[in-house]
Design a protein around this motif. Structure first.
Motif, PDB file in Angstrom:
ATOM      1  N   LEU A   1       2.674  75.813  13.362  1.00 38.29           N
ATOM      2  CA  LEU A   1       4.220  75.155  13.954  1.00 38.29           C
ATOM      3  C   LEU A   1       5.137  75.718  13.202  1.00 38.29           C
ATOM      4  O   LEU A   1       5.845  75.754  12.607  1.00 38.29           O
ATOM      5  CB  LEU A   1       3.347  74.020  14.903  1.00 38.29           C
ATOM      6  N   ILE A   2       4.337  74.857  11.892  1.00 42.18           N
ATOM      7  CA  ILE A   2       5.605  75.070  10.866  1.00 42.18           C
ATOM      8  C   ILE A   2       6.013  76.542  10.365  1.00 42.18           C
ATOM      9  O   ILE A   2       7.545  76.814   9.935  1.00 42.18           O
ATOM     10  CB  ILE A   2       4.633  74.525   9.304  1.00 42.18           C
ATOM     11  N   PHE A   3       5.698  76.930  10.469  1.00 41.22           N
ATOM     12  CA  PHE A   3       5.856  78.829  10.838  1.00 41.22           C
ATOM     13  C   PHE A   3       6.610  79.128  11.441  1.00 41.22           C
ATOM     14  O   PHE A   3       7.878  79.479  10.955  1.00 41.22           O
ATOM     15  CB  PHE A   3       3.848  80.032  10.524  1.00 41.22           C
ATOM     16  N   LEU A   4       6.399  78.957  12.652  1.00 40.65           N
ATOM     17  CA  LEU A   4       7.549  79.173  14.136  1.00 40.65           C
ATOM     18  C   LEU A   4       8.991  78.982  13.146  1.00 40.65           C
ATOM     19  O   LEU A   4       9.939  79.418  13.284  1.00 40.65           O
ATOM     20  CB  LEU A   4       6.885  78.761  14.796  1.00 40.65           C
ATOM     21  N   ASP A   5       8.886  76.920  12.843  1.00 39.27           N
ATOM     22  CA  ASP A   5       9.711  77.013  12.717  1.00 39.27           C
ATOM     23  C   ASP A   5      10.740  77.565  11.633  1.00 39.27           C
ATOM     24  O   ASP A   5      11.730  77.195  12.423  1.00 39.27           O
ATOM     25  CB  ASP A   5       9.506  75.397  12.836  1.00 39.27           C
ATOM     26  N   ARG A   6      10.055  77.713  10.645  1.00 42.41           N
ATOM     27  CA  ARG A   6      10.366  78.863   9.680  1.00 42.41           C
ATOM     28  C   ARG A   6      11.562  79.879  10.535  1.00 42.41           C
ATOM     29  O   ARG A   6      12.722  80.214  10.298  1.00 42.41           O
ATOM     30  CB  ARG A   6       9.283  78.961   8.832  1.00 42.41           C
ATOM     31  N   ILE A   7      10.856  80.535  11.268  1.00 46.22           N
ATOM     32  CA  ILE A   7      11.181  81.705  12.348  1.00 46.22           C
ATOM     33  C   ILE A   7      12.299  80.912  12.820  1.00 46.22           C
ATOM     34  O   ILE A   7      13.693  82.011  12.413  1.00 46.22           O
ATOM     35  CB  ILE A   7      10.477  82.371  12.963  1.00 46.22           C
ATOM     36  N   THR A   8      12.382  80.011  13.444  1.00 45.61           N
ATOM     37  CA  THR A   8      13.083  80.285  14.657  1.00 45.61           C
ATOM     38  C   THR A   8      14.242  79.429  13.986  1.00 45.61           C
ATOM     39  O   THR A   8      15.309  79.489  14.320  1.00 45.61           O
ATOM     40  CB  THR A   8      13.172  78.444  15.412  1.00 45.61           C
ATOM     41  N   ASN A   9      14.379  78.719  12.267  1.00 47.56           N
ATOM     42  CA  ASN A   9      15.409  77.686  11.964  1.00 47.56           C
ATOM     43  C   ASN A   9      16.320  78.923  11.391  1.00 47.56           C
ATOM     44  O   ASN A   9      17.283  78.798  10.810  1.00 47.56           O
ATOM     45  CB  ASN A   9      15.122  76.994  10.998  1.00 47.56           C
ATOM     46  N   THR A  10      15.163  80.196  10.596  1.00 44.84           N
ATOM     47  CA  THR A  10      16.144  81.299   9.916  1.00 44.84           C
ATOM     48  C   THR A  10      17.415  81.772  11.335  1.00 44.84           C
ATOM     49  O   THR A  10      18.207  82.742  10.496  1.00 44.84           O
ATOM     50  CB  THR A  10      15.074  82.434   9.957  1.00 44.84           C
ATOM     51  N   LEU A  11      16.689  82.371  12.469  1.00 42.25           N
ATOM     52  CA  LEU A  11      17.331  82.659  13.916  1.00 42.25           C
ATOM     53  C   LEU A  11      18.825  81.967  14.125  1.00 42.25           C
ATOM     54  O   LEU A  11      19.926  81.840  14.121  1.00 42.25           O
ATOM     55  CB  LEU A  11      16.457  83.114  14.968  1.00 42.25           C
ATOM     56  N   LEU A  12      18.262  80.881  13.407  1.00 38.98           N
ATOM     57  CA  LEU A  12      19.290  79.051  14.381  1.00 38.98           C
ATOM     58  C   LEU A  12      20.872  79.595  13.101  1.00 38.98           C
ATOM     59  O   LEU A  12      21.607  79.381  13.377  1.00 38.98           O
ATOM     60  CB  LEU A  12      19.021  78.151  14.039  1.00 38.98           C
ATOM     61  N   GLU A  13      20.445  79.779  11.954  1.00 39.04           N
ATOM     62  CA  GLU A  13      20.963  79.481  10.249  1.00 39.04           C
ATOM     63  C   GLU A  13      22.132  80.622  10.793  1.00 39.04           C
ATOM     64  O   GLU A  13      23.360  80.615  10.985  1.00 39.04           O
ATOM     65  CB  GLU A  13      20.194  80.295   9.659  1.00 39.04           C
ATOM     66  N   ASN A  14      21.240  82.154  11.261  1.00 38.36           N
ATOM     67  CA  ASN A  14      22.367  83.359  11.426  1.00 38.36           C
ATOM     68  C   ASN A  14      23.189  82.992  12.872  1.00 38.36           C
ATOM     69  O   ASN A  14      24.416  84.064  12.238  1.00 38.36           O
ATOM     70  CB  ASN A  14      21.633  84.999  11.878  1.00 38.36           C
ATOM     71  N   LYS A  15      22.800  82.562  13.493  1.00 36.03           N
ATOM     72  CA  LYS A  15      23.726  81.767  14.437  1.00 36.03           C
ATOM     73  C   LYS A  15      24.864  81.274  14.218  1.00 36.03           C
ATOM     74  O   LYS A  15      25.637  81.981  14.539  1.00 36.03           O
ATOM     75  CB  LYS A  15      22.884  81.647  15.667  1.00 36.03           C
ATOM     76  N   TYR A  16      24.226  80.930  13.862  1.00 31.32           N
ATOM     77  CA  TYR A  16      25.859  78.996  13.763  1.00 31.32           C
ATOM     78  C   TYR A  16      26.334  79.262  13.234  1.00 31.32           C
ATOM     79  O   TYR A  16      27.386  79.359  12.636  1.00 31.32           O
ATOM     80  CB  TYR A  16      24.960  77.789  13.078  1.00 31.32           C
ATOM     81  N   LYS A  17      26.007  80.033  11.433  1.00 27.96           N
ATOM     82  CA  LYS A  17      26.814  81.468  10.454  1.00 27.96           C
ATOM     83  C   LYS A  17      27.874  82.166  11.492  1.00 27.96           C
ATOM     84  O   LYS A  17      29.379  82.112  11.141  1.00 27.96           O
ATOM     85  CB  LYS A  17      25.887  81.364   9.873  1.00 27.96           C
ATOM     86  N   ASN A  18      27.400  82.843  12.404  1.00 24.88           N
ATOM     87  CA  ASN A  18      28.350  84.568  12.921  1.00 24.88           C
ATOM     88  C   ASN A  18      29.204  83.495  13.687  1.00 24.88           C
ATOM     89  O   ASN A  18      29.817  84.265  14.239  1.00 24.88           O
ATOM     90  CB  ASN A  18      27.780  85.387  12.791  1.00 24.88           C
ATOM     91  N   TYR A  19      28.260  82.999  15.541  1.00 23.90           N
ATOM     92  CA  TYR A  19      28.620  83.177  16.544  1.00 23.90           C
ATOM     93  C   TYR A  19      30.198  82.719  16.991  1.00 23.90           C
ATOM     94  O   TYR A  19      30.848  83.332  17.345  1.00 23.90           O
ATOM     95  CB  TYR A  19      27.734  82.015  17.635  1.00 23.90           C
ATOM     96  N   ARG A  20      30.883  81.796  15.984  1.00 25.83           N
ATOM     97  CA  ARG A  20      32.314  81.293  16.373  1.00 25.83           C
ATOM     98  C   ARG A  20      33.523  82.723  16.408  1.00 25.83           C
ATOM     99  O   ARG A  20      33.985  82.993  17.421  1.00 25.83           O
ATOM    100  CB  ARG A  20      32.659  80.024  15.508  1.00 25.83           C
ATOM    101  N   ALA A  21      32.847  83.368  14.558  1.00 24.56           N
ATOM    102  CA  ALA A  21      33.840  84.326  14.694  1.00 24.56           C
ATOM    103  C   ALA A  21      33.421  85.234  15.504  1.00 24.56           C
ATOM    104  O   ALA A  21      34.487  86.369  16.181  1.00 24.56           O
ATOM    105  CB  ALA A  21      33.145  84.992  13.039  1.00 24.56           C
ATOM    106  N   ARG A  22      32.151  85.515  15.450  1.00 23.54           N
ATOM    107  CA  ARG A  22      31.831  86.982  17.123  1.00 23.54           C
ATOM    108  C   ARG A  22      32.774  86.489  17.902  1.00 23.54           C
ATOM    109  O   ARG A  22      33.181  87.499  18.921  1.00 23.54           O
ATOM    110  CB  ARG A  22      29.928  87.229  17.057  1.00 23.54           C
ATOM    111  N   MET A  23      32.581  85.477  18.944  1.00 24.05           N
ATOM    112  CA  MET A  23      32.882  85.859  19.900  1.00 24.05           C
ATOM    113  C   MET A  23      33.855  85.490  20.228  1.00 24.05           C
ATOM    114  O   MET A  23      34.700  85.820  20.625  1.00 24.05           O
ATOM    115  CB  MET A  23      32.520  83.922  20.590  1.00 24.05           C
TER     116      MET A  23
END
Lengths: 524, 469
Positions: B429-451
């Motif tokens: 679960l800790i490993f999975l969280d690391r993966i999910t959070n990396t995806l989320l970080e990417n999303k939040y970093k980029n989605y406003r500009a992308r949209m």
């Protein structure tokens, strides 16, 4: 806390020291406008705590002396004979040295647009991939790792054909002007004719392919420096022995542009009116190195790796050289003056003094702030080359710190003589040391911090003492005035860190609490 | 699904693996009171010490026989013997591991004979010296690791009366992972011998007095009695049988062998506990069941985020296999699975797993004996947006902007590689969280500009006309 007055105290003390008249003068002339130091998170750190935690190891366990190591360790004032150095490492003693290939690779690697092809098994390339913190203003091909990745069959049948094909492939893909081919241990043993393969490849592709004779077992790291210098001589040789016309520029030997160090020094030189031609090898390229022989003289910083090249350039191209060091305030100012003097130009000398004054004033306040807090600490130093060690003694002195143990991996007899002159009686000096000796003398001399590289770092921390990274993989500059203040800040950040007040904890919790009731209460 | 290996290439660009002796050093670090000596030139030991030190933040003392030119031409016997003697004097080890390098193997050193001679000459008959041929060109650090663990087992295991301690043989995982495995076995009240246990030696607590050879590690006595165990669990399904220590114990002493994947991901962890239950007859305690429930809860919570992931997974085969499984279970698409090792088994194993999951588009590629130049090219072609693997993968972030979830060895550009927890239900679960959070970080970093870029600009007249038609 009134920082400016703190700093002034320090400056006055320095000025009356007699050694640093200039520093005091600068501060005085500047009208006491000392810049407030950048303290960031350390501002609130309990500075005094560290001083209470002294004498942390009572029991020094004796280690059996290894007979062959005895002549490589001496205590200033107690030993008369010359220190044994520049010899092969003693088997089984866990030397911190690397190999011939490593020496050659670290010197040549910063050449930015070259392909650095390791002819050997994969490990040699893996462990050296992008390990230097060298920066580039242009190409970054040097940050890639290329290897012929020799396998069992290649070892049996020879690797020459594979090497030739590798060069073909790389040339087609990257169109380099320059390829260095490094020989490794097994290439030396199986007897691949590197020269012949490189010559044929160079002809075929119309580029320069330079063999670097760096079989790991053929000497120590210094032999690798020499192999690299030979490769460089090969590169800078003017075609058809044509005479290149000299101009007033200078070359800078032995700076690898770690974290932009070369750029710092280049800008100083520019400001005093001296043009830098090319550096060996920080941020250099095929084209810039080809112009090396037009310079009017060379300045040499990392003498261990470059003195051989400097001598050769003097002999072959009539380019004299000057030893310099840009580590620390004292050495930086001194080096700039000596360079300026060589030009025998009053304007250059005037600008040099102006620069020294200006730069010193801009950092002296902060340095003095640290000096006040570091005064009386003891340092142990174990670095690669002699020039670094020598400069560090002076640099620590600028911070009020005494060097109590010092050693190098590849220092020369001359460098050890200089070290011996600089340090106080009782300082332990050693060549090609190992973890057991480091541990022993850190305890015996009660060092508060160790200077070293990646391998030494965990040893310092495991022993609960401070540590300074002075390795080629660091990411912050230590050269020039900018570097001097970085260095002081780093020493402060590690020696005066609040973490050390907890160091007695760990396995013997009870004992620690008994000894440091105050610390414990504070932490609760 | 495509398979590809690098064997036809003449040059390796940006390697994905290291060489055999490094794995050997790690293995010996898991043996109590051990010291390792590399028979070869000085540089090998130094480079590997540096690499291991960076990951574990521990002093790594490895001796070298420091072969010079003379030793290379006339044989390194004198150097090796002197090296052994100095190691004994300086470190007083309980056991010495002698690993060879390219150089020693190429000049044909008979280390078996030399070390035997040494013991006779210096009258140290009781000192165990384990010799392991690990030429750098013989394979990657993974192979070096398994080969050494097998040699250690073969060198120390003795015919023993049956007992109840289970053998657990592990691949090169983090110190935190080892501690987690031990905790889980204790929770199940299972007695065990874990080999090699470097959880203390490579992640030692601070102590008042520095120890040159840190305490901890699997004891020689425990290894000696491994043949009396009720069974061996070897967390190494990608390991070739020839270098499998578990296989050795089975063949020589008849210890039943269970070869399992690393318990990373829910299926692999289920399998681990079911096997333990099957062997020992012990029930899975409530505490572990609750950890499983919490993992499921976490998987459900983050499944939609994970579905966005298109991953490249690289590193040692065992880690690649289990991380791929974790991705598959959670909807992350593994696009590229890559290892620098020359293993044949992983291709087939991964292919079978991929078939089981319908959501995976079959456009995936498995690379063995590969390097980062190939990995990077594939990433570009296949639209990868997530990397899972060791620190050398930072090149993918730097050049391609692909975020890296650090997993495996080496982690040298972040702290705490030795403390990355990834096994068991909790670790997963800790490993999975690391993966999910990396995806989320990417999303939040980029989605406003992308949209904004995508939807804000008004269509051109030509586009309007096109739509009207």
């Amino acid at each position: 806390m009134d920082i400016s007055s703190d700093a002034m105290d320090g400056i006055e003390r320095l000025a009356t020291d007699g050694r640093k008249g200039l520093l005091g003068l600068c501060a005085a002339e500047s009208g006491y406008t000392l810049r407030r130091p950048l303290l960031s998170s350390f501002e609130t750190a309990p500075i005094a705590v560290n001083c209470e935690v002294k004498k942390m190891h009572e029991n020094i366990r004796p280690i059996p002396a290894i007979e062959e190591r005895k002549d490589s360790i001496q205590t200033k004032g107690r030993t008369r004979q010359e220190l044994k150095c520049d010899t092969d490492s003693v088997a089984g003693c866990v030397s911190q040295r690397a190999c011939v290939y490593c020496g050659a690779r670290v010197v040549l690697n910063p050449i930015t647009d070259a392909i650095h092809l390791v002819h050997g098994p994969i490990g040699c390339a893996s462990y050296t991939w992008d390990i230097r913190g060298s920066l580039t203003s242009g190409a970054d091909l040097f940050r890639f790792s290329f290897s012929t990745d020799l396998e069992e069959l290649d070892v049996i049948f020879g690797g020459e054909k594979k090497l030739a094909r590798a060069i073909d492939d790389l040339t087609a893909k990257y169109h380099p002007k320059l390829i260095f081919v490094y020989s490794t241990c097994i290439v030396g043993v199986i007897g691949d004719d590197l020269e012949a393969v490189c010559r044929a490849a160079a002809e075929k592709h119309g580029i320069q392919v330079i063999p670097v004779q760096s079989s790991g077992f053929a000497g120590n790291k210094s032999a690798g420096y020499r192999a690299a210098c030979d490769a460089l001589l090969n590169l800078i040789k003017p075609e058809d022995n044509q005479q290149i016309e000299k101009d007033k520029t200078i070359n800078y030997l032995g700076d690898f542009n770690l974290a932009g160090e070369l750029w710092i020094i280049r800008n100083y030189l520019k400001r005093i009116g001296i043009e830098l031609n090319v550096a060996f090898t920080g941020d250099s390229s095929y084209e810039t190195l080809k112009t090396a022989t037009k310079a009017s003289f060379n300045i040499v910083q990392c003498a261990g790796s470059m003195i051989y090249l400097a001598n050769k350039m003097k002999e072959l191209y009539n380019i004299p050289y000057l030893n310099v060091s840009f580590l620390g305030l004292e050495d930086t100012s001194e080096s700039l003056r000596r360079i300026a003097k060589t030009f025998n130009d009053l304007e250059i000398m005037r600008r040099t003094e102006e620069l020294i004054k200006m730069e010193t004033v801009s950092i002296i306040g902060e340095i003095q702030y640290y000096r006040q807090r570091l005064q009386g600490k003891k340092a142990a130093v174990y670095v690669g080359g002699g020039y670094k060690a020598i400069s560090l003694i002076k640099q620590f002195r600028e911070l009020g710190i005494e060097v109590v143990m010092i050693g190098t991996q590849t220092g020369s007899k001359e460098e050890y003589a200089t070290i011996n002159n600089l340090v106080n009686d009782g300082t332990v000096i050693m060549d090609d040391t190992n973890p057991s000796e480091l541990e022993r003398f850190i305890l015996e001399k009660e060092a508060d911090l160790l200077v070293g590289g990646v391998k030494e770092r965990p040893l310092a921390y495991k022993m609960g003492i401070a540590f300074i990274d002075h390795n080629h993989d660091r990411r912050h500059p230590l050269s020039g005035y900018a570097g001097a203040v970085n260095f002081a800040r780093e020493v402060y950040s590690t020696v005066c860190s609040p973490v050390w007040k907890y160091r007695k904890r760990g396995d013997k919790n009870e004992k620690a609490e008994q000894k440091f009731p105050q610390c414990e209460r504070k932490s609760l | 699904m495509k398979k590809q290996s690098r064997s036809f290439r003449n040059v390796s660009e940006n390697p994905c693996n290291m060489c055999m002796p490094l794995g050997g050093i790690i293995a010996f670090k898991g043996i109590q009171g051990s010291m390792t000596l590399l028979h070869g030139s000085q540089g090998c030991a130094t480079y590997m010490r540096r690499t291991i030190s960076e990951h574990y933040s521990e002093p790594i003392d490895v001796a070298s026989s420091s072969l010079n030119e003379k030793g290379t031409v006339f044989g390194g016997e004198a150097n090796l013997k002197k090296g052994l003697e100095n190691v004994c004097l300086l470190y007083q080890p309980r056991i010495i591991g002698v690993l060879t390098t390219c150089l020693a193997e190429t000049i044909g050193e008979d280390i078996q004979r030399i070390t035997a001679d040494y013991k006779l000459e210096k009258q140290r008959p009781e000192l165990p010296i384990i010799n392991v041929p690990t030429p750098g060109y013989g394979g990657s650090h993974s192979e070096g690791y398994w080969h050494t663990v097998k040699k250690i087992t073969a060198g120390l295991a003795k015919e023993t009366p049956k007992h109840s301690k289970l053998n657990l043989i592990i691949p090169h995982i983090s110190a935190a992972d080892i501690r987690e495995l031990k905790r889980l076995l204790r929770l199940m009240t299972i007695e065990f011998t874990l080999l090699p246990d470097y959880s203390d030696t490579l992640d030692a607590p601070y102590a008042e007095t520095y120890q040159k050879i840190p305490s901890g590690g699997t004891s020689i006595e425990d290894i000696a009695t491994m043949p009396g165990a009720p069974a061996t669990i070897e967390l190494g399904i990608t390991v070739e049988e020839g270098v499998s220590p578990g296989k050795y114990l089975e063949n020589e002493f008849g210890v039943p062998l269970y070869r399992l994947p690393l318990p990373v991901g829910i299926e692999n962890t289920n399998l681990f506990f079911h096997t333990l239950k099957e062997i020992t007859g012990k029930e899975i305690p409530e505490e572990i069941q609750r950890e499983r429930g919490r993992l499921l809860d976490g998987m459900f919570d983050s499944h939609k985020h994970n579905f966005q992931g298109k991953a490249v997974i690289f590193g040692e085969p065992e880690q690649v296999f289990s991380a791929t499984k974790l991705c598959l279970e959670n909807g992350v698409t593994p696009k590229i699975m890559a290892t620098g090792s020359r293993t044949r088994k992983i291709d087939q194993l991964l292919a079978e797993e991929l078939k089981k999951f319908e959501h995976v588009d079959q456009e995936t590629v498995i690379l063995s004996d590969t390097d980062f130049s190939i990995i990077m090219e594939k990433c570009r072609q296949m639209g990868v947006n997530l990397a899972i693997g060791h620190s050398e993968g930072k090149i993918l972030t730097e050049r391609e902007g692909i975020s890296l979830v650090r997993y495996g060895f080496p982690v040298h550009d972040r702290v705490g590689g030795q403390r990355l927890l990834s096994v068991g239900y909790q670790g997963t679960l800790i490993f999975l969280d690391r993966i999910t959070n990396t995806l989320l970080e990417n999303k939040y970093k980029n989605y406003r500009a992308r949209m904004f870029e995508k939807y804000y600009p008004l269509p051109s007249p030509a586009e309007c006309e096109l739509k009207a038609r």
